[in-house]
Design a protein around this motif. Structure first.
Motif, PDB file in Angstrom:
ATOM      1  N   LEU A 111     -73.764  -0.745 -24.655  1.00  0.00           N
ATOM      2  CA  LEU A 111     -72.343  -0.594 -24.951  1.00  0.00           C
ATOM      3  C   LEU A 111     -71.499  -1.372 -23.952  1.00  0.00           C
ATOM      4  O   LEU A 111     -70.540  -2.062 -24.320  1.00  0.00           O
ATOM      5  CB  LEU A 111     -71.957   0.891 -24.913  1.00  0.00           C
ATOM      6  CG  LEU A 111     -72.706   1.808 -25.890  1.00  0.00           C
ATOM      7  CD1 LEU A 111     -72.295   3.247 -25.664  1.00  0.00           C
ATOM      8  CD2 LEU A 111     -72.419   1.403 -27.322  1.00  0.00           C
ATOM      9  N   ILE A 112     -71.861  -1.268 -22.679  1.00  0.00           N
ATOM     10  CA  ILE A 112     -71.082  -1.926 -21.631  1.00  0.00           C
ATOM     11  C   ILE A 112     -71.144  -3.438 -21.763  1.00  0.00           C
ATOM     12  O   ILE A 112     -70.140  -4.139 -21.681  1.00  0.00           O
ATOM     13  CB  ILE A 112     -71.581  -1.487 -20.239  1.00  0.00           C
ATOM     14  CG1 ILE A 112     -71.287  -0.009 -20.009  1.00  0.00           C
ATOM     15  CG2 ILE A 112     -70.935  -2.330 -19.143  1.00  0.00           C
ATOM     16  CD1 ILE A 112     -71.895   0.551 -18.742  1.00  0.00           C
ATOM     17  N   TYR A 113     -72.360  -3.960 -22.005  1.00  0.00           N
ATOM     18  CA  TYR A 113     -72.541  -5.407 -22.015  1.00  0.00           C
ATOM     19  C   TYR A 113     -72.226  -6.043 -23.372  1.00  0.00           C
ATOM     20  O   TYR A 113     -71.669  -7.131 -23.438  1.00  0.00           O
ATOM     21  CB  TYR A 113     -73.983  -5.758 -21.634  1.00  0.00           C
ATOM     22  CG  TYR A 113     -74.220  -5.797 -20.153  1.00  0.00           C
ATOM     23  CD1 TYR A 113     -73.668  -6.793 -19.356  1.00  0.00           C
ATOM     24  CD2 TYR A 113     -74.989  -4.831 -19.531  1.00  0.00           C
ATOM     25  CE1 TYR A 113     -73.881  -6.837 -17.997  1.00  0.00           C
ATOM     26  CE2 TYR A 113     -75.217  -4.859 -18.165  1.00  0.00           C
ATOM     27  CZ  TYR A 113     -74.661  -5.868 -17.403  1.00  0.00           C
ATOM     28  OH  TYR A 113     -74.879  -5.904 -16.058  1.00  0.00           O
ATOM     29  N   SER A 114     -72.609  -5.372 -24.436  1.00  0.00           N
ATOM     30  CA  SER A 114     -72.592  -6.035 -25.740  1.00  0.00           C
ATOM     31  C   SER A 114     -71.331  -5.798 -26.551  1.00  0.00           C
ATOM     32  O   SER A 114     -70.679  -6.735 -26.996  1.00  0.00           O
ATOM     33  CB  SER A 114     -73.816  -5.605 -26.553  1.00  0.00           C
ATOM     34  OG  SER A 114     -74.999  -6.001 -25.890  1.00  0.00           O
ATOM     35  N   LEU A 115     -70.984  -4.528 -26.752  1.00  0.00           N
ATOM     36  CA  LEU A 115     -69.868  -4.234 -27.643  1.00  0.00           C
ATOM     37  C   LEU A 115     -68.525  -4.649 -27.041  1.00  0.00           C
ATOM     38  O   LEU A 115     -67.543  -4.774 -27.764  1.00  0.00           O
ATOM     39  CB  LEU A 115     -69.863  -2.743 -27.999  1.00  0.00           C
ATOM     40  CG  LEU A 115     -71.088  -2.281 -28.805  1.00  0.00           C
ATOM     41  CD1 LEU A 115     -70.924  -0.823 -29.195  1.00  0.00           C
ATOM     42  CD2 LEU A 115     -71.311  -3.148 -30.032  1.00  0.00           C
TER      43      LEU A 115
ATOM     44  N   ILE B  16     -79.010   7.897 -18.815  1.00  0.00           N
ATOM     45  CA  ILE B  16     -77.619   7.629 -19.207  1.00  0.00           C
ATOM     46  C   ILE B  16     -77.277   6.148 -19.081  1.00  0.00           C
ATOM     47  O   ILE B  16     -76.750   5.532 -20.026  1.00  0.00           O
ATOM     48  CB  ILE B  16     -76.635   8.471 -18.374  1.00  0.00           C
ATOM     49  CG1 ILE B  16     -76.952   9.957 -18.516  1.00  0.00           C
ATOM     50  CG2 ILE B  16     -75.200   8.177 -18.827  1.00  0.00           C
ATOM     51  CD1 ILE B  16     -76.910  10.474 -19.935  1.00  0.00           C
ATOM     52  N   ILE B  17     -77.565   5.544 -17.927  1.00  0.00           N
ATOM     53  CA  ILE B  17     -77.237   4.126 -17.741  1.00  0.00           C
ATOM     54  C   ILE B  17     -77.998   3.238 -18.719  1.00  0.00           C
ATOM     55  O   ILE B  17     -77.396   2.320 -19.311  1.00  0.00           O
ATOM     56  CB  ILE B  17     -77.481   3.687 -16.282  1.00  0.00           C
ATOM     57  CG1 ILE B  17     -76.550   4.454 -15.332  1.00  0.00           C
ATOM     58  CG2 ILE B  17     -77.253   2.184 -16.121  1.00  0.00           C
ATOM     59  CD1 ILE B  17     -76.739   4.112 -13.870  1.00  0.00           C
ATOM     60  N   PRO B  18     -79.305   3.437 -18.935  1.00  0.00           N
ATOM     61  CA  PRO B  18     -79.983   2.629 -19.961  1.00  0.00           C
ATOM     62  C   PRO B  18     -79.370   2.753 -21.343  1.00  0.00           C
ATOM     63  O   PRO B  18     -79.387   1.799 -22.124  1.00  0.00           O
ATOM     64  CB  PRO B  18     -81.419   3.175 -19.946  1.00  0.00           C
ATOM     65  CG  PRO B  18     -81.613   3.658 -18.549  1.00  0.00           C
ATOM     66  CD  PRO B  18     -80.275   4.242 -18.168  1.00  0.00           C
TER      67      PRO B  18
ATOM     68  N   THR C  62     -65.299 -11.233 -18.140  1.00  0.00           N
ATOM     69  CA  THR C  62     -66.704 -11.571 -18.365  1.00  0.00           C
ATOM     70  C   THR C  62     -67.605 -10.993 -17.281  1.00  0.00           C
ATOM     71  O   THR C  62     -68.812 -10.889 -17.469  1.00  0.00           O
ATOM     72  CB  THR C  62     -66.895 -13.101 -18.402  1.00  0.00           C
ATOM     73  OG1 THR C  62     -66.532 -13.656 -17.128  1.00  0.00           O
ATOM     74  CG2 THR C  62     -66.042 -13.736 -19.478  1.00  0.00           C
ATOM     75  N   CYS C  63     -67.003 -10.608 -16.136  1.00  0.00           N
ATOM     76  CA  CYS C  63     -67.786 -10.058 -15.026  1.00  0.00           C
ATOM     77  C   CYS C  63     -67.652  -8.548 -14.892  1.00  0.00           C
ATOM     78  O   CYS C  63     -68.437  -7.917 -14.180  1.00  0.00           O
ATOM     79  CB  CYS C  63     -67.340 -10.702 -13.707  1.00  0.00           C
ATOM     80  SG  CYS C  63     -67.408 -12.494 -13.683  1.00  0.00           S
ATOM     81  N   SER C  64     -66.640  -7.967 -15.543  1.00  0.00           N
ATOM     82  CA  SER C  64     -66.369  -6.542 -15.356  1.00  0.00           C
ATOM     83  C   SER C  64     -67.524  -5.661 -15.809  1.00  0.00           C
ATOM     84  O   SER C  64     -67.818  -4.642 -15.171  1.00  0.00           O
ATOM     85  CB  SER C  64     -65.086  -6.156 -16.097  1.00  0.00           C
ATOM     86  OG  SER C  64     -65.196  -6.435 -17.491  1.00  0.00           O
ATOM     87  N   SER C  65     -68.207  -6.039 -16.889  1.00  0.00           N
ATOM     88  CA  SER C  65     -69.339  -5.244 -17.381  1.00  0.00           C
ATOM     89  C   SER C  65     -70.434  -5.168 -16.328  1.00  0.00           C
ATOM     90  O   SER C  65     -71.001  -4.098 -16.058  1.00  0.00           O
ATOM     91  CB  SER C  65     -69.887  -5.865 -18.665  1.00  0.00           C
ATOM     92  OG  SER C  65     -68.903  -5.919 -19.663  1.00  0.00           O
ATOM     93  N   HIS C  66     -70.731  -6.308 -15.733  1.00  0.00           N
ATOM     94  CA  HIS C  66     -71.769  -6.365 -14.710  1.00  0.00           C
ATOM     95  C   HIS C  66     -71.385  -5.508 -13.508  1.00  0.00           C
ATOM     96  O   HIS C  66     -72.220  -4.787 -12.943  1.00  0.00           O
ATOM     97  CB  HIS C  66     -71.982  -7.826 -14.288  1.00  0.00           C
ATOM     98  CG  HIS C  66     -73.079  -8.009 -13.295  1.00  0.00           C
ATOM     99  ND1 HIS C  66     -72.841  -8.164 -11.949  1.00  0.00           N
ATOM    100  CD2 HIS C  66     -74.427  -8.051 -13.449  1.00  0.00           C
ATOM    101  CE1 HIS C  66     -73.985  -8.312 -11.318  1.00  0.00           C
ATOM    102  NE2 HIS C  66     -74.962  -8.241 -12.198  1.00  0.00           N
ATOM    103  N   LEU C  67     -70.120  -5.562 -13.104  1.00  0.00           N
ATOM    104  CA  LEU C  67     -69.660  -4.772 -11.964  1.00  0.00           C
ATOM    105  C   LEU C  67     -69.791  -3.276 -12.219  1.00  0.00           C
ATOM    106  O   LEU C  67     -70.173  -2.511 -11.324  1.00  0.00           O
ATOM    107  CB  LEU C  67     -68.196  -5.115 -11.658  1.00  0.00           C
ATOM    108  CG  LEU C  67     -67.944  -6.289 -10.714  1.00  0.00           C
ATOM    109  CD1 LEU C  67     -66.445  -6.544 -10.587  1.00  0.00           C
ATOM    110  CD2 LEU C  67     -68.555  -6.045  -9.353  1.00  0.00           C
ATOM    111  N   ILE C  68     -69.472  -2.853 -13.439  1.00  0.00           N
ATOM    112  CA  ILE C  68     -69.584  -1.431 -13.788  1.00  0.00           C
ATOM    113  C   ILE C  68     -71.016  -0.945 -13.619  1.00  0.00           C
ATOM    114  O   ILE C  68     -71.277   0.109 -13.019  1.00  0.00           O
ATOM    115  CB  ILE C  68     -69.101  -1.195 -15.234  1.00  0.00           C
ATOM    116  CG1 ILE C  68     -67.596  -1.443 -15.341  1.00  0.00           C
ATOM    117  CG2 ILE C  68     -69.425   0.233 -15.688  1.00  0.00           C
ATOM    118  CD1 ILE C  68     -67.074  -1.449 -16.764  1.00  0.00           C
TER     119      ILE C  68
END
Length: 320
Positions: A297-301, A290-292, A249-255
């Motif tokens: 994808l990182i957070y939702s999918l 790129i990040i936006p 649950t935290c990995s997306s935020h860390l990326i």
């Protein structure tokens, strides 16, 4: 030739030994004519995916009422705003020889880029605190992270970003600009603007490093503290499956944090480096476009709850 005529047609007045500029000329992302149409279609696709993906977060996430999704909606808004500040002008430059930008337009663009970028950093710190409370103190999570607290954190992030942006923009545009008016970049950013100044910029470089520490490393340190607490709590969980699920649950935020930290540090710690301007363009593409695009994808999918809500939403739309 067209660029030369454009520069010659710009109104200028002499003030002492300095030239009062009314506009700048952006060099663009690439000077190769054969790449312009390819770059246009590429970044047009990237921008479309950015807008659609982040707006989808804003549409889907209201059905998910925890504070995490409230912060994600705020993050999605900032991502769309950042891309919209930079990409449309860049797309026009791919198809037009006129790459000029008015002096006030350049100042406005710089203010917006800094404001949205700084606000996003403070918001990422608030999101880390939210995850810390959720994992380290789950029984009191809903009591601590009330709607009023979440709103206050978002507003505080915006106010902090505004202060940083006003100070930085005012500082840059109080410097005298003389000589060439061509900004070696595809938008008005601090490093290429400093290179156009005809005064000693050493004091500004020191202030720029201090601002980078304030905007990037201070929130980053707060994020590290939050994750130290999170990891400590995760290690106390006996089940390996539960530990993996909790950390996921935290990995997306860390990326996202790592991507922003790396690109921001590379771009702003050495603002007057002549040799790295092409590198700075590539780095700027990463954090402005790129990040936006990747954030949805990182957070939702990667989030099971969001995928389920998205499937239901799409099914309802198809039926209609």
């Amino acid at each position: 030739m067209a660029e030369l005529l454009q520069m010659e047609s710009t109104e200028e007045t002499e003030s002492g030994n300095h030239t009062l500029l009314t506009e700048f000329v952006l060099s663009g992302l690439s000077s190769h004519p054969e790449l312009q149409h390819l770059l246009f279609f590429t970044f047009c696709l990237v921008y479309t995916m950015t807008v659609v993906g982040n707006l989808l977060i804003c549409v889907v996430h209201p059905t998910l009422c925890t504070s995490m999704y409230f912060f994600l909606r705020a993050l999605a808004f900032l991502d769309v705003s950042t891309a919209s500040t930079v990409v449309p002008k860049m797309l026009v430059s791919f198809l037009s020889e006129d790459r000029s930008i008015l002096y006030m337009g350049c100042a406005t663009q710089l203010y917006c880029v800094i404001f949205f970028g700084a606000t996003e950093w403070y918001l990422l710190a608030a999101m880390a605190y939210d995850r810390c409370v959720a994992i380290c103190n789950p029984l009191r999570y809903t009591v601590i992270m009330k709607a009023r607290v979440c709103l206050s954190l978002v507003l505080l992030s915006c106010c902090s970003g505004n202060v940083v942006s006003v100070v930085q923009t005012a500082w840059v545009f109080t410097m005298p600009f003389c000589g060439p008016r061509k900004i070696n970049h595809f938008f008005c950013d601090i490093p290429p603007l400093i290179l156009l100044s005809c005064t000693d910029t050493s004091l500004y470089e020191k202030q720029m490093v201090a601002a980078t520490v304030l905007v990037i490393f201070t929130p980053f340190c707060l994020i590290l503290v939050s994750y130290a607490c999170i990891i400590s709590s995760i290690l106390k969980i006996s089940s390996a499956e539960s530990r993996h699920k909790t950390f996921s649950t935290c990995s997306s935020h860390l990326i996202v944090v790592i991507l922003y930290c790396a690109s921001g540090t590379l771009n702003y710690l050495r603002p007057n480096s002549h040799n790295s301007q092409d590198t700075k363009k590539v780095v700027a593409v990463i954090y402005t476009t790129i990040i936006p695009m990747l954030n949805p994808l990182i957070y939702s999918l990667r989030n099971k709850e969001v995928r389920e809500v998205l499937i239901v939403t799409m099914a309802v739309l198809v039926k209609k």
